[in-house]
Design a protein around this motif. Sequence first.
Motif, mmCIF file in Angstrom:
data_model
loop_
_atom_site.group_PDB
_atom_site.id
_atom_site.type_symbol
_atom_site.label_atom_id
_atom_site.label_comp_id
_atom_site.label_asym_id
_atom_site.label_seq_id
_atom_site.Cartn_x
_atom_site.Cartn_y
_atom_site.Cartn_z
ATOM 1 N N LYS A 133 -9.495 -3.154 -0.920
ATOM 2 C CA LYS A 133 -8.071 -2.821 -0.783
ATOM 3 C C LYS A 133 -7.585 -1.927 -1.917
ATOM 4 O O LYS A 133 -6.909 -0.921 -1.679
ATOM 5 C CB LYS A 133 -7.250 -4.108 -0.726
ATOM 6 N N ALA A 134 -7.938 -2.269 -3.155
ATOM 7 C CA ALA A 134 -7.470 -1.485 -4.302
ATOM 8 C C ALA A 134 -7.982 -0.051 -4.245
ATOM 9 O O ALA A 134 -7.247 0.908 -4.516
ATOM 10 C CB ALA A 134 -7.898 -2.161 -5.609
ATOM 11 N N GLU A 135 -9.257 0.106 -3.866
ATOM 12 C CA GLU A 135 -9.830 1.445 -3.774
ATOM 13 C C GLU A 135 -9.204 2.221 -2.618
ATOM 14 O O GLU A 135 -8.964 3.432 -2.723
ATOM 15 C CB GLU A 135 -11.346 1.348 -3.588
ATOM 16 N N TYR A 136 -8.937 1.533 -1.532
ATOM 17 C CA TYR A 136 -8.296 2.183 -0.380
ATOM 18 C C TYR A 136 -6.925 2.731 -0.774
ATOM 19 O O TYR A 136 -6.605 3.892 -0.495
ATOM 20 C CB TYR A 136 -8.163 1.193 0.774
ATOM 21 N N ILE A 137 -6.128 1.919 -1.429
ATOM 22 C CA ILE A 137 -4.797 2.351 -1.841
ATOM 23 C C ILE A 137 -4.896 3.492 -2.843
ATOM 24 O O ILE A 137 -4.112 4.456 -2.798
ATOM 25 C CB ILE A 137 -4.008 1.163 -2.425
ATOM 26 N N ARG A 138 -5.873 3.419 -3.742
ATOM 27 C CA ARG A 138 -6.033 4.474 -4.749
ATOM 28 C C ARG A 138 -6.339 5.806 -4.075
ATOM 29 O O ARG A 138 -5.734 6.838 -4.412
ATOM 30 C CB ARG A 138 -7.153 4.108 -5.724
ATOM 31 N N SER A 168 -7.009 -3.370 10.151
ATOM 32 C CA SER A 168 -6.887 -4.554 9.292
ATOM 33 C C SER A 168 -6.614 -4.156 7.847
ATOM 34 O O SER A 168 -5.848 -4.829 7.147
ATOM 35 C CB SER A 168 -8.158 -5.404 9.381
ATOM 36 N N MET A 169 -7.221 -3.050 7.386
ATOM 37 C CA MET A 169 -6.983 -2.599 6.016
ATOM 38 C C MET A 169 -5.540 -2.092 5.862
ATOM 39 O O MET A 169 -4.880 -2.363 4.855
ATOM 40 C CB MET A 169 -7.978 -1.501 5.634
ATOM 41 N N VAL A 170 -5.052 -1.363 6.865
ATOM 42 C CA VAL A 170 -3.672 -0.873 6.806
ATOM 43 C C VAL A 170 -2.709 -2.047 6.776
ATOM 44 O O VAL A 170 -1.747 -2.059 5.993
ATOM 45 C CB VAL A 170 -3.372 0.047 7.999
ATOM 46 N N ILE A 171 -2.953 -3.048 7.591
ATOM 47 C CA ILE A 171 -2.063 -4.207 7.648
ATOM 48 C C ILE A 171 -2.119 -4.998 6.347
ATOM 49 O O ILE A 171 -1.081 -5.450 5.836
ATOM 50 C CB ILE A 171 -2.429 -5.091 8.854
ATOM 51 N N ARG A 172 -3.306 -5.145 5.771
ATOM 52 C CA ARG A 172 -3.431 -5.855 4.491
ATOM 53 C C ARG A 172 -2.721 -5.099 3.373
ATOM 54 O O ARG A 172 -2.255 -5.692 2.408
ATOM 55 C CB ARG A 172 -4.913 -6.024 4.131
ATOM 56 N N SER A 173 -2.639 -3.789 3.504
ATOM 57 C CA SER A 173 -2.033 -2.939 2.464
ATOM 58 C C SER A 173 -0.673 -2.422 2.901
ATOM 59 O O SER A 173 -0.216 -1.391 2.406
ATOM 60 C CB SER A 173 -2.970 -1.750 2.178
ATOM 61 N N PHE A 175 2.628 -2.868 2.576
ATOM 62 C CA PHE A 175 3.766 -2.489 1.745
ATOM 63 C C PHE A 175 3.475 -1.283 0.850
ATOM 64 O O PHE A 175 4.261 -0.330 0.835
ATOM 65 C CB PHE A 175 4.254 -3.690 0.941
ATOM 66 N N PRO A 176 2.372 -1.253 0.110
ATOM 67 C CA PRO A 176 2.111 -0.029 -0.665
ATOM 68 C C PRO A 176 1.848 1.186 0.206
ATOM 69 O O PRO A 176 2.261 2.304 -0.131
ATOM 70 C CB PRO A 176 0.881 -0.394 -1.507
ATOM 71 N N VAL A 177 1.188 0.990 1.348
ATOM 72 C CA VAL A 177 0.902 2.116 2.243
ATOM 73 C C VAL A 177 2.198 2.715 2.782
ATOM 74 O O VAL A 177 2.384 3.940 2.786
ATOM 75 C CB VAL A 177 -0.018 1.670 3.402
ATOM 76 N N PHE A 178 3.125 1.873 3.220
ATOM 77 C CA PHE A 178 4.345 2.410 3.807
ATOM 78 C C PHE A 178 5.371 2.828 2.765
ATOM 79 O O PHE A 178 6.299 3.575 3.082
ATOM 80 C CB PHE A 178 4.923 1.436 4.835
ATOM 81 N N ASP A 179 5.194 2.399 1.531
ATOM 82 C CA ASP A 179 5.972 3.014 0.450
ATOM 83 C C ASP A 179 5.564 4.472 0.295
ATOM 84 O O ASP A 179 6.409 5.368 0.154
ATOM 85 C CB ASP A 179 5.747 2.263 -0.864
ATOM 86 N N LEU A 180 4.259 4.705 0.343
ATOM 87 C CA LEU A 180 3.747 6.073 0.268
ATOM 88 C C LEU A 180 4.193 6.893 1.481
ATOM 89 O O LEU A 180 4.608 8.048 1.357
ATOM 90 C CB LEU A 180 2.215 6.054 0.191
ATOM 91 N N PHE A 181 4.090 6.291 2.658
ATOM 92 C CA PHE A 181 4.445 6.996 3.879
ATOM 93 C C PHE A 181 5.936 7.323 3.899
ATOM 94 O O PHE A 181 6.338 8.423 4.292
ATOM 95 C CB PHE A 181 4.070 6.158 5.099
ATOM 96 N N LYS A 208 2.226 -1.725 16.252
ATOM 97 C CA LYS A 208 3.205 -2.541 16.962
ATOM 98 C C LYS A 208 3.934 -3.501 16.014
ATOM 99 O O LYS A 208 4.443 -3.085 14.980
ATOM 100 C CB LYS A 208 2.528 -3.277 18.131
ATOM 101 N N ASP A 209 3.990 -4.788 16.374
ATOM 102 C CA ASP A 209 4.803 -5.747 15.616
ATOM 103 C C ASP A 209 4.298 -5.999 14.203
ATOM 104 O O ASP A 209 4.984 -6.645 13.410
ATOM 105 C CB ASP A 209 4.890 -7.077 16.362
ATOM 106 N N ASN A 210 3.110 -5.517 13.876
ATOM 107 C CA ASN A 210 2.632 -5.628 12.497
ATOM 108 C C ASN A 210 3.523 -4.858 11.524
ATOM 109 O O ASN A 210 3.446 -5.063 10.314
ATOM 110 C CB ASN A 210 1.191 -5.118 12.390
ATOM 111 N N LEU A 211 4.360 -3.972 12.064
ATOM 112 C CA LEU A 211 5.277 -3.193 11.226
ATOM 113 C C LEU A 211 6.557 -3.951 10.880
ATOM 114 O O LEU A 211 7.409 -3.419 10.180
ATOM 115 C CB LEU A 211 5.653 -1.890 11.941
ATOM 116 N N SER A 212 6.681 -5.172 11.361
ATOM 117 C CA SER A 212 7.950 -5.893 11.199
ATOM 118 C C SER A 212 8.383 -6.001 9.742
ATOM 119 O O SER A 212 9.573 -5.905 9.429
ATOM 120 C CB SER A 212 7.845 -7.294 11.816
#
Length: 353
Positions: A133-138, A168-173, A175-181, A208-212
Amino acid sequence: MRGCTHTPQRRHKHTVSCAFQLERRRVRKCAAQHLADLLERVGVARLLSGGKDVTDRILPAVVKLALDSSPEPRHVEPRVLWPPDVAVPVLPTGTFDSLLEKTIPTKDLPPPARREPNSKYSSKPQGPIMEDKAEYIRQLTALLESKDFRERIKGLDQLVADCQHNPSMVIRSLFPVFDLFRDRLLESNRKVNLYALEALQGMVRLLKDNLSGVLNHLVPAIVDNHLNSKNRAVYSAATGALCELVLNLDNSLLLEPFCFKARVLSGQAKVDLIEKVAELVTELYPRRPQLVEQKALPLLWGLLGPSSGSVHRATTSLCRALHHQMGPGLRQSAGSQPPSVGRDLNQLLRTMS
């Protein structure tokens, strides 16, 4: 003012467009299912035999469904067009590509290296599937925060591909991913804004609802600037993103952020969001009446009274939707409000009758 040109006919067309998109997606999904079942009966060997009775008719239909913009019809893809475990034993090497080129119009053919949709957004993994996860976000941060806008667009491509191939990686990450987006939605480069808005439509269909958990940040990033944009492409992409949210998420998740932004925004954005709330009222009230009354009634009370033509028409749509669902209960609810609210509501209801 832009809102003045937003006629009832245009609003009606937009509402119908959302419903039509949903119905078309259901029809294509059903068609894909029946076609896949038929192909299982016919057999891949016969499909790929080159006979005009089957190949020349079925293969183009399969390709169109497999290249569909929605993920549901594309479930035929593993069974027919991308099945190395099936297609390779049936035909000699290279014959499958030749058959595609012979049967499918060139404009519909995906790239030969990996038969993928020839779209603006690449759906293939941009590299090995990330597990850390950390490397993915980096790595995603390095792309999405690059000083080069082309690298930021590449990062958006990466994110869309990850939503499809590594959700699954996007969902686990999330909040930081959608801060970037969100930063890409709000930045000053309009090319990146537009690219992000259009990419978001595919991401919504996939997640879908994972974006809630990020809706309260995502909705403002879509509507605050883009629904009042004078750039038609940006405005269209923003309304398209909202439409995808309504079509793909539990609408109860959208009611609060839509109502809040409809209260505080102005111009075309206000009109569009009031109309969206009216749509949600119709869909939600039969199953979530208390939620609708809690969120939508304060919006209506605040809108009553003198207003511009387009806002007044949108307010009438919202009032009509609530009155249709609540009946006399709408007037009763207004009884707990200041007297001016009751007077304005009665006046509006009289103009509707």
